[in-house]
Design a protein around this motif. Structure first.
Motif, PDB file in Angstrom:
ATOM      1  N   VAL A   1      92.794  47.058  -9.790  1.00 20.44           N
ATOM      2  CA  VAL A   1      91.749  47.080 -10.811  1.00 20.44           C
ATOM      3  C   VAL A   1      90.799  45.900 -10.609  1.00 20.44           C
ATOM      4  O   VAL A   1      91.218  44.801 -10.271  1.00 20.44           O
ATOM      5  CB  VAL A   1      92.342  47.051 -12.233  1.00 20.44           C
ATOM      6  CG1 VAL A   1      93.039  48.366 -12.547  1.00 20.44           C
ATOM      7  CG2 VAL A   1      93.301  45.891 -12.417  1.00 20.44           C
ATOM      8  N   LYS A   2      89.526  46.170 -10.821  1.00 19.46           N
ATOM      9  CA  LYS A   2      88.481  45.152 -10.748  1.00 19.46           C
ATOM     10  C   LYS A   2      87.725  45.179 -12.073  1.00 19.46           C
ATOM     11  O   LYS A   2      87.342  46.259 -12.554  1.00 19.46           O
ATOM     12  CB  LYS A   2      87.534  45.435  -9.587  1.00 19.46           C
ATOM     13  CG  LYS A   2      88.169  45.354  -8.200  1.00 19.46           C
ATOM     14  CD  LYS A   2      87.121  45.632  -7.126  1.00 19.46           C
ATOM     15  CE  LYS A   2      87.654  45.359  -5.713  1.00 19.46           C
ATOM     16  NZ  LYS A   2      88.520  46.433  -5.226  1.00 19.46           N
ATOM     17  N   ALA A   3      87.485  44.013 -12.639  1.00 16.40           N
ATOM     18  CA  ALA A   3      86.868  43.945 -13.962  1.00 16.40           C
ATOM     19  C   ALA A   3      85.470  44.553 -13.967  1.00 16.40           C
ATOM     20  O   ALA A   3      85.139  45.378 -14.831  1.00 16.40           O
ATOM     21  CB  ALA A   3      86.823  42.495 -14.449  1.00 16.40           C
TER      22      ALA A   3
ATOM     23  N   VAL B   1      95.073  42.864  -9.586  1.00 16.54           N
ATOM     24  CA  VAL B   1      93.677  42.582  -9.918  1.00 16.54           C
ATOM     25  C   VAL B   1      92.973  42.099  -8.660  1.00 16.54           C
ATOM     26  O   VAL B   1      93.489  41.262  -7.927  1.00 16.54           O
ATOM     27  CB  VAL B   1      93.571  41.525 -11.032  1.00 16.54           C
ATOM     28  CG1 VAL B   1      92.100  41.256 -11.368  1.00 16.54           C
ATOM     29  CG2 VAL B   1      94.322  41.993 -12.271  1.00 16.54           C
ATOM     30  N   SER B   2      91.785  42.634  -8.420  1.00 15.38           N
ATOM     31  CA  SER B   2      91.043  42.272  -7.221  1.00 15.38           C
ATOM     32  C   SER B   2      89.603  41.957  -7.583  1.00 15.38           C
ATOM     33  O   SER B   2      89.169  42.129  -8.720  1.00 15.38           O
ATOM     34  CB  SER B   2      91.107  43.417  -6.204  1.00 15.38           C
ATOM     35  OG  SER B   2      90.610  43.019  -4.950  1.00 15.38           O
TER      36      SER B   2
ATOM     37  N   ALA C   1      90.291  36.153 -15.464  1.00 13.95           N
ATOM     38  CA  ALA C   1      90.570  36.347 -16.897  1.00 13.95           C
ATOM     39  C   ALA C   1      91.355  37.630 -17.128  1.00 13.95           C
ATOM     40  O   ALA C   1      92.256  37.677 -17.980  1.00 13.95           O
ATOM     41  CB  ALA C   1      89.261  36.376 -17.680  1.00 13.95           C
ATOM     42  N   LEU C   2      91.040  38.681 -16.375  1.00 14.37           N
ATOM     43  CA  LEU C   2      91.793  39.928 -16.472  1.00 14.37           C
ATOM     44  C   LEU C   2      93.241  39.714 -16.051  1.00 14.37           C
ATOM     45  O   LEU C   2      94.178  40.114 -16.753  1.00 14.37           O
ATOM     46  CB  LEU C   2      91.124  40.995 -15.604  1.00 14.37           C
ATOM     47  CG  LEU C   2      91.889  42.291 -15.359  1.00 14.37           C
ATOM     48  CD1 LEU C   2      92.254  42.976 -16.671  1.00 14.37           C
ATOM     49  CD2 LEU C   2      91.082  43.229 -14.452  1.00 14.37           C
ATOM     50  N   ALA C   3      93.439  39.076 -14.900  1.00 12.76           N
ATOM     51  CA  ALA C   3      94.801  38.824 -14.421  1.00 12.76           C
ATOM     52  C   ALA C   3      95.570  37.931 -15.387  1.00 12.76           C
ATOM     53  O   ALA C   3      96.771  38.127 -15.609  1.00 12.76           O
ATOM     54  CB  ALA C   3      94.751  38.187 -13.036  1.00 12.76           C
ATOM     55  N   ALA C   4      94.877  36.960 -15.978  1.00 14.22           N
ATOM     56  CA  ALA C   4      95.543  36.032 -16.896  1.00 14.22           C
ATOM     57  C   ALA C   4      95.936  36.705 -18.202  1.00 14.22           C
ATOM     58  O   ALA C   4      96.855  36.248 -18.879  1.00 14.22           O
ATOM     59  CB  ALA C   4      94.630  34.846 -17.185  1.00 14.22           C
ATOM     60  N   ALA C   5      95.271  37.796 -18.553  1.00 11.47           N
ATOM     61  CA  ALA C   5      95.541  38.469 -19.827  1.00 11.47           C
ATOM     62  C   ALA C   5      96.530  39.623 -19.705  1.00 11.47           C
ATOM     63  O   ALA C   5      97.011  40.130 -20.727  1.00 11.47           O
ATOM     64  CB  ALA C   5      94.231  38.986 -20.424  1.00 11.47           C
TER      65      ALA C   5
END
Length: 340
Positions: A220-222, A244-245, A259-263
Motif C-alpha cells: 500500500v502507498k498513501a 507500506v511503500s 505516517a501510514l506505517a506508524a499508524a
C-alpha cells in the motif's frame, strides 16, 4: 469504497501555497533521472502531489487528496516510534549493486527491481545474486511491476527462489494473472509468496485482490490510495498483511508513507520507504533516509519533513514545468470537487 474526505480547499488557495520542485536522482529509476513534485503548505504541515507524468487526471486526483490530507488535516496518531525500511535496488547492472546499497546504510531487507523492459532474466538473476552476496542475511523481495507474463513469472520465480525470496511483488499485471501465478507456484512446490501492488493502488476496487485470493499480502502507498486514512481502511478491510511503500517521493511525500506505517496496528514486514536514498538532493535539511534500517515516526517525522525555503528555491522547477504542474493541479482539483 466511500471514505470521508478532508475539506477540499479552494483552487486559488492551493495555487498560492504551491511549490514545484525538480530534484536529481542518483540512478535512473522508472526511466527518469529527475523527479518532479508539487508541494503544498497547509495549516497542518506540508503535502506532496507527485503522480507520475503518464498518469491520467482521475488517478492523479487521489494523489492530490493525499496531499490535502497531509497539509490540511495531518496524520493519525502513531502506534510506534520508528518504522523499519528496506533498501531498494533499481534495475542497475549487478556491478553497481554495492554502490546503490551503500546509500541506504545498514538494512535488514532489500527490494530488487526485476523484469525491466529491455533486460533479460539473466540480468535479474545477476542483480539478485549480487544483493544476496552483499547481504547474506537480508530479507529479499523482488518487484516486477507487472512486467512478466504468467509463464515468464513462474519460470523466473522458480529460478530466483533459491536466493531465499521473502515475496514477489506484482509479478504480472491483473488480479486474474496474480491468482494464476500463485496457484501454479503452489502446484510446482515453489515457496514464493505473492504481493499485490498495482492491483491494489490502481484498481477501482482495491479490495478485489483480497476477495479473489490473488495475493498473500498487499503493498500500500498513501498517495495513490488517496491518503493515510483511506489506506488504513483498505488494509483493515482486506485482512491481509501489508507492506507500506513509497513512490519515489521527496521527504515530504515519504512522511505520508511513514505516517501510514506508524499508524498500522501490525507491521510484519520492513517497508519500502527508504527511496529517499535514491535522490541526489532533497527539499529538507535532514532528508528522510534510513538510519540503521529505520525511519522516525511521530513528532520527529514532522520535524524531518518540513521543507527548507532555501532548498525549495534551489530545486525550483523551470517556469514552464511549474505552469504544467499548476494546470494539472487545477484539473485534479476539479475531479475531487466533482466527487464531493
Amino acid at each position: 469504497m466511500s471514505e470521508p474526505a478532508p475539506r477540499l480547499p479552494d483552487l486559488t488557495e492551493l495555487m498560492a501555497r504551491a511549490a514545484v520542485v525538480r530534484v536529481p536522482l542518483r540512478v535512473r529509476f522508472r526511466g527518469v533521472t529527475e523527479r518532479e513534485a508539487l508541494l503544498l503548505e497547509g495549516p497542518a504541515g506540508w503535502g506532496e502531489f507527485a503522480p507520475f507524468l503518464e498518469y491520467g487526471d482521475a488517478e492523479s486526483a487521489r494523489w492530490l487528496a493525499s496531499a490535502v490530507e497531509a497539509a490540511w488535516e495531518g496524520f493519525p496518531e502513531a502506534v510506534r516510534s520508528r518504522v523499519p525500511v528496506n533498501a531498494t535496488v533499481p534495475a542497475v547492472p549487478a556491478a553497481r549493486v554495492r554502490e546503490v546499497l551503500a546509500a541506504f546504510g545498514p538494512v535488514e531487507a532489500v527490494k530488487v527491481k526485476v523484469a525491466e523492459e529491455g533486460q533479460s532474466l539473466a540480468d535479474d538473476l545477476g542483480r539478485v545474486a549480487a544483493v544476496r552476496e552483499a547481504l547474506p542475511e537480508a530479507a529479499l523481495r523482488v518487484d516486477a511491476n507487472g512486467g512478466w507474463s504468467v509463464a515468464e513469472a513462474v519460470e523466473a520465480l522458480g529460478q530466483l527462489e533459491p536466493f531465499g525470496l521473502e515475496y514477489a511483488e506484482q509479478p504480472v499485471a491483473g488480479i486474474n494473472g496474480l491468482a494464476e501465478v500463485r496457484a501454479l507456484l503452489a502446484e510446482r512446490g515453489t515457496p514464493v509468496r505473492i504481493a499485490a501492488d498495482e492491483s491494489v493502488r490502481k484498481a477501482e476496487d482495491p479490495l478485489r485482490v483480497a476477495r479473489a485470493g490473488a495475493a498473500d499480502l498487499i503493498v500500500v502507498k498513501a498517495a495513490p490510495l488517496g491518503g493515510v486514512r483511506r489506506a488504513l481502511r483498505i488494509v483493515r478491510e482486506a485482512g491481509l498483511p501489508a507492506v507500506v511503500s513509497s513512490a519515489l517521493d521527496t521527504s515530504v511525500g515519504l512522511a505520508a508513507g511513514a505516517a501510514l506505517a506508524a499508524a498500522l496496528p501490525e507491521l510484519p514486514h520492513a517497508c519500502g520507504l527508504g527511496t529517499g536514498a535514491l535522490l541526489a538532493a532533497d527539499v529538507v535539511g535532514s532528508p528522510l533516509v534510513p538510519d540503521a534500517g529505520f525511519l522516525p515516526a511521530g513528532a520527529a517525522l514532522a520535524e524531518r519533513s518540513r521543507p527548507d525555503p532555501g532548498l525549495l528555491a534551489e530545486w525550483a522547477a523551470p517556469a514552464e514545468r511549474r505552469r504544467w504542474w499548476l494546470e494539472r493541479l487545477g484539473r485534479c482539483h476539479a475531479v475531487l470537487a466533482a466527487g464531493q
